[in-house]
Design an enzyme around this catalytic site. Structure first.
Site, PDB file in Angstrom:
ATOM      1  N   PRO A 143       0.871  -1.196  -0.113  1.00 21.58           N
ATOM      2  CA  PRO A 143      -0.158  -0.025  -0.104  1.00 21.58           C
ATOM      3  C   PRO A 143       0.872   1.108   0.063  1.00 21.58           C
ATOM      4  CG  PRO A 143      -0.677  -1.449   1.828  1.00 21.58           C
ATOM      5  CD  PRO A 143       0.518  -2.168   1.392  1.00 21.58           C
ATOM      6  N   GLU A 197      -5.900  -1.185   2.611  1.00 21.26           N
ATOM      7  CA  GLU A 197      -5.213  -0.851   3.781  1.00 21.26           C
ATOM      8  C   GLU A 197      -6.384  -0.148   4.974  1.00 21.26           C
ATOM      9  OE1 GLU A 197      -0.776   0.330   4.635  1.00 21.26           O
ATOM     10  OE2 GLU A 197      -2.087   1.841   3.821  1.00 21.26           O
ATOM     11  N   TYR A 236       0.011   4.673  14.126  1.00 13.61           N
ATOM     12  CA  TYR A 236      -1.437   5.095  13.962  1.00 13.61           C
ATOM     13  C   TYR A 236      -2.131   4.304  15.013  1.00 13.61           C
ATOM     14  CZ  TYR A 236       0.061   7.110   9.472  1.00 13.61           C
ATOM     15  OH  TYR A 236       0.758   7.738   8.550  1.00 13.61           O
ATOM     16  N   ALA A 263       7.139  -0.059  -3.275  1.00 14.97           N
ATOM     17  CA  ALA A 263       6.326   0.890  -3.670  1.00 14.97           C
ATOM     18  C   ALA A 263       6.944   1.732  -4.635  1.00 14.97           C
ATOM     19  CB  ALA A 263       5.931   1.822  -2.456  1.00 14.97           C
ATOM     20  N   CYS A 280      14.478   2.451  -9.617  1.00 16.16           N
ATOM     21  CA  CYS A 280      14.167   3.877  -8.754  1.00 16.16           C
ATOM     22  C   CYS A 280      15.524   4.380  -8.252  1.00 16.16           C
ATOM     23  CB  CYS A 280      13.265   3.038  -7.538  1.00 16.16           C
ATOM     24  SG  CYS A 280      13.154   4.295  -6.176  1.00 16.16           S
TER      25      CYS A 280
END
Ligand code: ADP
Length: 682
Positions: A28, A103, A174, A317, A341
């Site tokens: 995610p 998610e 979180y 990601a 990347c």
């Protein structure tokens, strides 16, 4: 053909009731599309499934009204409209045989709640940790039951629209982690105290979600281990113990480290796989499948990691944004085609600041729907029998020539004045910590080499007569820019008196050095160039003062999550930083300026490097454009200006500019971008 050593990456993996077709898993991550731009989201994730990622997830999905994330964009799953908005994404992922994940999330005391104006909730009353937050109230038992019911409600919606993998998301501090953490959780009831008490909220939530949808969907959880930055209050041993407690309820563990800036650390400060010393410990606690990230682009490294047993899936990601087709390229043995990347975090900067993900390497990232761009396919030209001259092989010129070549133009010549291609990147990659940005050149060099219709000519500076004589009917000018050596500065639009002829980044990188030991680097740009030059000079023994009108050094680096690390690093290598200073004058032996409050300021220095602003190198273009008859006589039917020569911008925008022009060259007005497809909320 696939290298047999990489076959392990293409084994299927069972996660609960679902089978992942391979071990490539796009974890995610935010995109800026959420459920607000349904078709953009669908196209963005669908491309990854097409490119071979066996699992593809959308971003976080706040489950409760008091987990309101606006103005940030999230994949909400609170009602049927949200579900309808995300359905096209699930379908797009399924179309290519991948599993779709979502998610489910509650931010607790880090929820924004600016639109909903709900009070923030947390395990215990506390000051909230975000700048527009003030406080959070302690959740009572009704709140606990309500939030858990919200998770279940969202999970059912997710299942009903076809999501295969449903997360109960706890990482990065979180709500679930807040409950686990004795730093946040000061409760004395059954949801606090011992680890068993602090874990109760997460375990109950997992259990309820599992009871509701566990027969239909795989249940995943994401959590974080200390890392360098630490998880407030939860030590590694406790997190591993939590994994053991959660194991019967979880089909996939998604492991991260510390804070987001560390977990998604830039290549400047974190090597590939830097998380592993922490995340690999999870294997001791569970035999369930584990996924973790590491900005991996090298299949040998991936295969070794899977063979070691530490991870079961290769999470990604950023590498999946830079190259959505990374798995397919490995499957087909096309390793040289992998667009690696760079770890610049321009994707994060764009998504956080502009609510639309982008990439420094992949100009099609985020443009799949609104411009209908595919990362691997470009439309072949209807009129191939044409020759194009691209002048200047910086990011814009390289990308433009490459894309024109892929479109099938008969002859594309990329002509560069220097001995090598790359433009400003040839020196950017030599700045301390910025080596991985060189991948922008490396990938294009390999790709350009493979095209028979593209010729790269270096060491040749073209003037007007050369261009007119060249014989190309289409001319693209990509001659870039240079740093101003004493003109106006952006903030005041006034010159710095006496500074004309000062050192600039290009001159330093070409070998010029300050005339004396003490040197000021004056930064009005606010990103990587001035800190890079300052660090380079400091490493050579100069006493370096980084002076900037900005309130902090390199504010842009905060958007790429590296601001704090950069400033600490500059401090550690002995660079003095002076913020809020506007320079007015350079005198022999000093620079004179003023503070943000207009108090006089001065510093004794022997020399000055100016990093104020870039000036377009558009003289050649202007001279050519001035005489259309002469162009016509020379058989030049079209003249275009791209990249920094058009307007100096970030490297990502120069790459985009070159790519866009090449795709749109045959449209009636190719210098003005074609209209975007609008994507309205459901
Ligand atoms: P951008 O980011 O827009 O691609 P850069 O400044 O990185 O721009 O690159 C521009 C490139 O153009 C440089 O490598 C420079 O040497 C080259 N260049 C500039 N003028 C000419 C010219 N007249 N002929 C050939 N190459 C040129």
């Amino acid at each position: 053909m696939m290298d047999p050593r990489h076959a392990i990456l293409f084994e299927s993996v069972q996660i609960g009731p679902k089978t992942l077709p391979n071990r490539f898993y796009q974890v995610p991550h935010a995109s800026g599309f959420g459920s607000a731009r349904p078709l953009t989201q669908a196209a963005f994730r669908g491309i990854k499934a097409e490119g071979g990622w066996g699992g593809v997830c959308v971003e976080y999905s706040p489950v409760s009204a008091d987990a309101d994330e606006e103005p940030h964009v999230a994949a909400y799953l609170q009602d049927d409209r949200d579900a309808a908005a995300l359905r096209p994404t699930v379908e797009a992922i399924h179309r290519h045989g991948a599993l779709a994940g979502v998610e489910l999330y509650h931010g607790g005391n880090s929820s924004k709640n600016v639109t909903s104006r709900h009070t923030r909730i947390a395990p215990s009353a506390a000051a909230a940790e975000i700048r527009w937050g003030s406080s959070a109230r302690e959740m009572d038992l009704d709140d606990i039951a309500r939030v858990q019911a919200d998770f279940v409600h969202a999970a059912r919606l997710a299942r009903d629209i076809g999501f295969d993998i449903v997360y109960v998301y706890g990482a990065h501090g979180y709500l679930l982690t807040q409950f686990l953490s004795p730093w946040h959780n000061l409760r004395t009831d059954a949801y606090g105290g011992s680890l068993a008490g602090r874990a109760r909220f997460a375990l109950e939530t997992l259990e309820k979600v599992r009871d509701a949808i566990g027969d239909d969907c795989a249940i995943a959880t994401r959590f974080c281990l200390d890392g360098r930055s630490g998880v407030k209050g939860v030590r590694v041993e406790e997190m591993l113990r939590f994994v053991q407690l959660a194991e019967p309820l979880v089909d996939l563990f998604d492991v991260t480290v510390g804070s987001w800036p560390e977990d998604s650390g830039t290549s400047r400060y974190y090597p590939e796989g830097h998380q592993l010393s922490w995340t690999s410990q999870v294997r001791e606690a569970t035999s369930k499948p584990i996924v973790g990230v590491g900005r991996y682009t090298n299949p040998d490294q991936m295969a070794a990691l899977i063979a070691s047993g530490q991870f079961d899936l290769i999470g990604a990601a950023r590498p999946a944004i830079a190259d959505p087709f990374l798995p397919r390229k490995i499957a087909e043995g096309r390793l040289g085609d992998i667009r690696e990347c760079t770890g610049s975090n321009v994707c994060i900067l764009k998504e956080e600041d502009f609510r639309h993900v982008g990439c420094i390497q992949n100009p099609t990232a985020g443009e799949e729907y609104r411009r209908s761009w595919h990362p691997e396919e470009v439309p072949t030209t209807d009129d191939p029998d044409r020759a194009v001259l691209v002048i200047g092989a910086g990011p814009a010129g390289m990308e433009c020539a490459l894309t024109l070549g892929r479109r099938g133009f008969a002859a594309v010549h990329l002509v560069e004045a220097s001995d090598d291609i790359g433009g400003r990147l040839t020196w950017t990659r030599r700045l301390p910590t910025l080596g991985d940005w060189g991948r922008i050149i490396d990938w294009r060099r390999t790709q350009l080499d493979r095209l028979d219709n593209v010729q790269v000519i270096t060491g040749r500076r073209l003037d007007v007569a050369d261009v007119l004589d060249y014989g190309a009917g289409i001319v693209v000018v990509a001659t870039g820019s240079h740093w101003s050596d004493g003109g106006t500065q952006p903030g005041t639009r006034r010159p710095i008196l006496g500074s004309a002829g000062s050192l600039t980044p290009e001159r330093v990188m070409a070998g010029d050095r300050p005339g004396g030991q003490r040197v000021a680097v004056y930064d009005c740009d606010g990103y990587y160039v001035a800190p890079g030059i300052a660090e380079l000079l400091a490493a050579e023994g100069y006493e370096v003062h980084l002076v900037t009108p900005e309130a902090v050094v390199s504010p842009m680096s905060d958007g790429t999550l590296e601001g704090d690390m950069l400033r600490r690093h500059l401090h550690d290598v002995g660079i003095a930083m002076h913020t809020g200073i506007t320079l007015r004058e350079r005198r022999p032996g000093s620079v004179i300026g003023e503070t943000a409050y207009e108090d006089p300021w001065s510093l004794e220095v022997d020399d000055l490097v100016l990093v104020t602003h870039q000036v377009p190198d558009d003289t050649l273009y202007r001279a050519l454009a001035a005489d259309s008859e002469r162009l016509a006589d020379a058989g030049i039917s079209a003249l275009h200006l791209i990249g920094d020569a058009r307007s100096p911008r970030w490297i990502s925008e120069a790459v985009f500019d070159g790519h866009r022009l090449a795709r749109e060259l045959d449209l009636p007005s190719p210098d003005f971008p074609a209209p975007l497809r609008r994507d309205l909320p459901v």
